[in-house]
Scaffold this active site. Structure first.
Site, PDB file in Angstrom:
ATOM      1  N   HIS A  94      14.526  37.696  46.476  1.00 14.29           N
ATOM      2  CA  HIS A  94      13.802  36.436  46.251  1.00 14.29           C
ATOM      3  C   HIS A  94      12.289  36.685  46.263  1.00 14.29           C
ATOM      4  CE1 HIS A  94      17.487  34.424  48.252  1.00 14.29           C
ATOM      5  NE2 HIS A  94      17.462  33.921  47.039  1.00 14.29           N
TER       6      HIS A  94
ATOM      7  N   ARG B 200      19.843  38.655  37.916  1.00 10.43           N
ATOM      8  CA  ARG B 200      20.166  39.989  38.425  1.00 10.43           C
ATOM      9  C   ARG B 200      21.024  40.757  37.449  1.00 10.43           C
ATOM     10  NH1 ARG B 200      21.729  37.057  43.832  1.00 10.43           N
ATOM     11  NH2 ARG B 200      22.337  35.668  42.160  1.00 10.43           N
TER      12      ARG B 200
HETATM   13  P1  ADP Z   1      21.129  29.228  44.288  1.00 11.45           P
HETATM   14  O1  ADP Z   1      22.135  28.576  45.176  1.00 11.45           O
HETATM   15  O2  ADP Z   1      20.224  28.265  43.601  1.00 11.45           O
HETATM   16  O3  ADP Z   1      21.689  30.259  43.352  1.00 11.45           O
HETATM   17  P2  ADP Z   1      19.932  31.455  45.709  1.00 11.45           P
HETATM   18  O4  ADP Z   1      19.061  31.433  46.916  1.00 11.45           O
HETATM   19  O5  ADP Z   1      21.198  32.223  45.773  1.00 11.45           O
HETATM   20  O6  ADP Z   1      20.159  29.943  45.358  1.00 11.45           O
HETATM   21  O7  ADP Z   1      19.114  32.000  44.467  1.00 11.45           O
HETATM   22  C1  ADP Z   1      17.932  31.368  44.032  1.00 11.45           C
HETATM   23  C2  ADP Z   1      17.436  32.083  42.796  1.00 11.45           C
HETATM   24  O8  ADP Z   1      17.034  33.395  43.162  1.00 11.45           O
HETATM   25  C3  ADP Z   1      18.476  32.261  41.693  1.00 11.45           C
HETATM   26  O9  ADP Z   1      17.826  32.166  40.443  1.00 11.45           O
HETATM   27  C4  ADP Z   1      18.992  33.646  41.901  1.00 11.45           C
HETATM   28  O10 ADP Z   1      19.468  34.221  40.702  1.00 11.45           O
HETATM   29  C5  ADP Z   1      17.702  34.328  42.367  1.00 11.45           C
HETATM   30  N1  ADP Z   1      17.984  35.512  43.171  1.00 11.45           N
HETATM   31  C6  ADP Z   1      18.682  35.615  44.317  1.00 11.45           C
HETATM   32  N2  ADP Z   1      18.724  36.887  44.753  1.00 11.45           N
HETATM   33  C7  ADP Z   1      18.040  37.605  43.830  1.00 11.45           C
HETATM   34  C8  ADP Z   1      17.759  38.998  43.666  1.00 11.45           C
HETATM   35  N3  ADP Z   1      18.205  39.904  44.501  1.00 11.45           N
HETATM   36  N4  ADP Z   1      17.024  39.355  42.607  1.00 11.45           N
HETATM   37  C9  ADP Z   1      16.606  38.435  41.709  1.00 11.45           C
HETATM   38  N5  ADP Z   1      16.854  37.134  41.785  1.00 11.45           N
HETATM   39  C10 ADP Z   1      17.569  36.722  42.822  1.00 11.45           C
END
Ligand code: ADP
Length: 163
Positions: free
Chosen positions: A17, A91
């Protein structure tokens, strides 16, 4: 002023994130990290206040980042913030279908808001909050993926939960 809203559950915030937040600061003057309130389909381990607190902690040195809790329709929130875009991380191909659907739905709801997808550094491209929680639950090392304070809180939370 170009403002982007980066929405998510952040349960908890990982280096993946943070990588996306840093990259988005190259494109936007201000980035609002919007931490989602629980919904019927998501049952986060940490409550909303804790998730917001941890994102604040991790981003405290990033001057152009704001952190807020949000509930309701994302496009309405983006408009309210005076932002022009939603930021999402991509990802792997497996993220694509859901993200594509959400981006097109949001465009249908408000055609003036764009969704911008950013790819993380390869070292974070397999990282999800769920996988990290699983590693922590099995007492594996998570310090490579989380801010130290977030890692401590995660371990404490899981310890409190276990019988
Ligand atoms: P959501 O429930 O909205 O998917 P997340 O916290 O899982 O919430 O993810 C928020 C955003 O961050 C999403 O767009 C997700 O693809 C992105 N994200 C999460 N982990 C990663 C990572 N390791 N690398 C890139 N983007 C990520």
């Amino acid at each position: 002023m170009k403002i982007g809203v980066y929405p998510g559950t952040f349960d908890p915030i990982t280096h993946g994130h943070t990588d996306i937040i840093r990259r988005s600061l190259r494109l936007f003057d201000k980035v609002i990290v919007a931490v989602a309130a629980p919904s019927p389909s998501k049952h986060p381990l940490f409550d909303l206040t804790e998730r917001v607190e941890m994102v604040r902690l991790v981003t405290k040195d990033l001057a152009r980042v704001e952190v807020a809790a949000f509930d309701g329709l994302l496009v309405q929130y983006v408009k309210q913030c005076g932002a022009q875009a939603v930021i999402r991380g991509l990802r792997a191909i497996s993220d694509f279908e859901y993200e594509f659907q959400m981006a097109l739905l949001n465009r249908k709801l408000d055609d003036t808001i764009e969704t911008v997808f950013l790819m993380p550094s390869e070292e974070y491209s397999y990282l999800t909050s769920s996988i990290i929680k699983e590693v922590a639950r099995l007492e594996g090392p998570v310090t490579d993926f989380l801010h130290p304070e977030v890692a401590t809180r995660l371990c404490q939370r899981l310890r409190r939960q276990s019988p």
